[in-house]
Scaffold this motif. Structure first.
Motif, mmCIF file in Angstrom:
data_model
loop_
_atom_site.group_PDB
_atom_site.id
_atom_site.type_symbol
_atom_site.label_atom_id
_atom_site.label_comp_id
_atom_site.label_asym_id
_atom_site.label_seq_id
_atom_site.Cartn_x
_atom_site.Cartn_y
_atom_site.Cartn_z
ATOM 1 N N MET A 115 -44.968 -43.505 -49.195
ATOM 2 C CA MET A 115 -43.881 -43.454 -50.176
ATOM 3 C C MET A 115 -42.711 -42.590 -49.724
ATOM 4 S SD MET A 115 -46.086 -43.321 -53.691
ATOM 5 C CE MET A 115 -47.471 -42.449 -52.999
ATOM 6 N N LEU A 116 -42.832 -41.993 -48.550
ATOM 7 C CA LEU A 116 -41.787 -41.076 -48.082
ATOM 8 C C LEU A 116 -41.125 -41.579 -46.793
ATOM 9 C CD1 LEU A 116 -43.711 -37.756 -48.831
ATOM 10 C CD2 LEU A 116 -41.741 -38.648 -50.090
ATOM 11 N N GLY A 117 -40.861 -42.872 -46.759
ATOM 12 C CA GLY A 117 -40.244 -43.470 -45.572
ATOM 13 C C GLY A 117 -38.868 -42.912 -45.270
ATOM 14 N N LYS A 118 -38.081 -42.719 -46.326
ATOM 15 C CA LYS A 118 -36.727 -42.212 -46.115
ATOM 16 C C LYS A 118 -36.774 -40.758 -45.631
ATOM 17 C CE LYS A 118 -32.232 -43.004 -48.109
ATOM 18 N NZ LYS A 118 -31.461 -43.451 -49.274
ATOM 19 N N LEU A 119 -37.663 -39.985 -46.202
ATOM 20 C CA LEU A 119 -37.811 -38.591 -45.765
ATOM 21 C C LEU A 119 -38.219 -38.546 -44.290
ATOM 22 C CD1 LEU A 119 -37.857 -35.552 -46.475
ATOM 23 C CD2 LEU A 119 -40.280 -35.829 -47.054
ATOM 24 N N SER A 120 -39.095 -39.439 -43.883
ATOM 25 C CA SER A 120 -39.525 -39.427 -42.475
ATOM 26 C C SER A 120 -38.337 -39.703 -41.559
ATOM 27 C CB SER A 120 -40.670 -40.402 -42.222
ATOM 28 O OG SER A 120 -40.244 -41.729 -42.354
ATOM 29 N N LYS A 121 -37.418 -40.578 -41.982
ATOM 30 C CA LYS A 121 -36.226 -40.841 -41.162
ATOM 31 C C LYS A 121 -35.327 -39.609 -41.083
ATOM 32 C CE LYS A 121 -36.182 -45.803 -41.598
ATOM 33 N NZ LYS A 121 -35.646 -46.968 -42.272
ATOM 34 N N TYR A 122 -35.170 -38.917 -42.197
ATOM 35 C CA TYR A 122 -34.338 -37.713 -42.181
ATOM 36 C C TYR A 122 -34.968 -36.616 -41.320
ATOM 37 C CZ TYR A 122 -30.645 -39.206 -45.263
ATOM 38 O OH TYR A 122 -29.547 -39.849 -45.770
ATOM 39 N N LEU A 123 -36.274 -36.527 -41.358
ATOM 40 C CA LEU A 123 -36.940 -35.526 -40.517
ATOM 41 C C LEU A 123 -36.736 -35.869 -39.034
ATOM 42 C CD1 LEU A 123 -40.197 -34.928 -42.577
ATOM 43 C CD2 LEU A 123 -38.369 -33.272 -42.163
ATOM 44 N N ARG A 124 -36.722 -37.152 -38.722
ATOM 45 C CA ARG A 124 -36.455 -37.566 -37.333
ATOM 46 C C ARG A 124 -35.021 -37.249 -36.944
ATOM 47 N NH1 ARG A 124 -39.710 -43.234 -38.116
ATOM 48 N NH2 ARG A 124 -41.793 -42.309 -37.949
ATOM 49 N N ILE A 125 -34.083 -37.444 -37.873
ATOM 50 C CA ILE A 125 -32.684 -37.078 -37.602
ATOM 51 C C ILE A 125 -32.611 -35.583 -37.290
ATOM 52 C CG2 ILE A 125 -30.404 -36.763 -38.681
ATOM 53 C CD1 ILE A 125 -31.010 -39.424 -40.239
ATOM 54 N N GLY A 129 -31.103 -26.718 -33.231
ATOM 55 C CA GLY A 129 -29.817 -27.414 -33.128
ATOM 56 C C GLY A 129 -29.740 -28.357 -31.937
ATOM 57 N N LYS A 130 -30.523 -28.084 -30.898
ATOM 58 C CA LYS A 130 -30.454 -28.908 -29.682
ATOM 59 C C LYS A 130 -31.153 -30.256 -29.857
ATOM 60 C CE LYS A 130 -30.752 -24.899 -26.678
ATOM 61 N NZ LYS A 130 -31.801 -24.150 -27.413
ATOM 62 N N THR A 131 -31.999 -30.361 -30.855
ATOM 63 C CA THR A 131 -32.741 -31.618 -31.015
ATOM 64 C C THR A 131 -32.220 -32.490 -32.163
ATOM 65 O OG1 THR A 131 -34.401 -30.652 -32.479
ATOM 66 C CG2 THR A 131 -34.849 -30.545 -30.105
ATOM 67 N N LEU A 132 -31.182 -32.012 -32.853
ATOM 68 C CA LEU A 132 -30.638 -32.804 -33.955
ATOM 69 C C LEU A 132 -30.119 -34.140 -33.441
ATOM 70 C CD1 LEU A 132 -28.515 -30.172 -35.946
ATOM 71 C CD2 LEU A 132 -30.821 -30.954 -36.453
ATOM 72 N N MET A 133 -30.497 -35.199 -34.135
ATOM 73 C CA MET A 133 -30.008 -36.554 -33.843
ATOM 74 C C MET A 133 -30.301 -37.004 -32.412
ATOM 75 S SD MET A 133 -26.576 -36.553 -36.160
ATOM 76 C CE MET A 133 -26.237 -34.823 -36.101
ATOM 77 N N LYS A 134 -31.439 -36.618 -31.900
ATOM 78 C CA LYS A 134 -31.822 -37.045 -30.548
ATOM 79 C C LYS A 134 -33.121 -37.832 -30.551
ATOM 80 C CE LYS A 134 -29.066 -33.794 -28.044
ATOM 81 N NZ LYS A 134 -29.010 -32.531 -27.343
ATOM 82 N N ARG A 135 -33.490 -38.328 -31.739
ATOM 83 C CA ARG A 135 -34.737 -39.078 -31.863
ATOM 84 C C ARG A 135 -34.428 -40.389 -32.594
ATOM 85 N NH1 ARG A 135 -40.080 -37.509 -31.576
ATOM 86 N NH2 ARG A 135 -39.509 -35.371 -31.118
ATOM 87 N N CYS A 136 -35.053 -41.479 -32.171
ATOM 88 C CA CYS A 136 -34.832 -42.754 -32.857
ATOM 89 C C CYS A 136 -35.439 -42.674 -34.253
ATOM 90 C CB CYS A 136 -35.443 -43.921 -32.082
ATOM 91 S SG CYS A 136 -35.162 -45.506 -32.904
ATOM 92 N N ILE A 137 -34.630 -43.012 -35.261
ATOM 93 C CA ILE A 137 -35.131 -42.888 -36.633
ATOM 94 C C ILE A 137 -36.167 -43.959 -36.946
ATOM 95 C CG2 ILE A 137 -33.075 -41.716 -37.498
ATOM 96 C CD1 ILE A 137 -32.300 -44.367 -38.847
ATOM 97 N N GLN A 138 -36.181 -45.049 -36.185
ATOM 98 C CA GLN A 138 -37.184 -46.104 -36.400
ATOM 99 C C GLN A 138 -38.465 -45.839 -35.616
ATOM 100 O OE1 GLN A 138 -36.863 -48.393 -38.599
ATOM 101 N NE2 GLN A 138 -34.688 -48.215 -39.031
#
Ligand SMILES: [Zn+2]
Length: 148
Positions: free
Chosen positions: A8-18, A83-92
């Motif tokens: 039920m937390l699919g969107k949260l998992s994407k934000y955590l990946r971001i 800060g170095k890992t922000l937005m460096k992971r595929c959200i899918q």
């Protein structure tokens, strides 16, 4: 730090990946119990308040809204934000992105994007192309406001 989000937390998992976190989005409880026996099991975020869960490292989430959910877990995730890992992971795919030469993505992104940006990353699994566009600036601002 690895986090696990329930179905039920699919969107949260994407934000955590971001945010750069290795985040496993499970679709069944059987998947969770694979981690149960580990000495230091990953933190499991779940909305299954009524269900008995025999997993030691559980955090229940109340909010239905992803920003509310992030606020709920802010104190848990904050120490691990890098800060170095922000937005460096595929959200899918939950995998680290590769730095990609601009020439290699020509034709894979809209022309105006290709000309407007110089730094691109691609997912080695799904081949999605990421760039630091306006959504990234919006995201950074949001991260500073909500998380930091
Ligand atoms: Zn991907």
């Amino acid at each position: 730090m690895i986090f696990i989000c329930d179905v039920m937390l699919g969107k949260l998992s994407k934000y955590l990946r971001i945010l750069g976190f290795d985040t496993i989005h499970i679709t069944s409880m059987a998947e969770l119990y694979r981690y149960k026996k580990e000495y230091s099991p990953p933190i499991f975020f779940t909305k299954r308040r009524r269900q008995k869960i025999s997993y030691s490292n559980c955090t229940f989430i109340e909010s239905n809204d992803v920003f509310g959910q992030l606020l709920e877990i802010r104190d848990i995730i904050k120490p691990y934000i890098d800060g170095k890992t922000l937005m460096k992971r595929c959200i899918q795919c939950n995998i680290l992105l590769n730095n990609t030469e601009k020439d290699d993505i020509e034709g894979l992104v809209p022309e105006f994007i290709f000309h407007a940006y110089s730094v691109f990353r691609t997912c080695p699994i799904c081949r999605k192309v990421y760039w630091k566009g306006s959504h990234a600036e919006h995201m950074e601002k949001w991260i500073k406001e909500i998380i930091l």
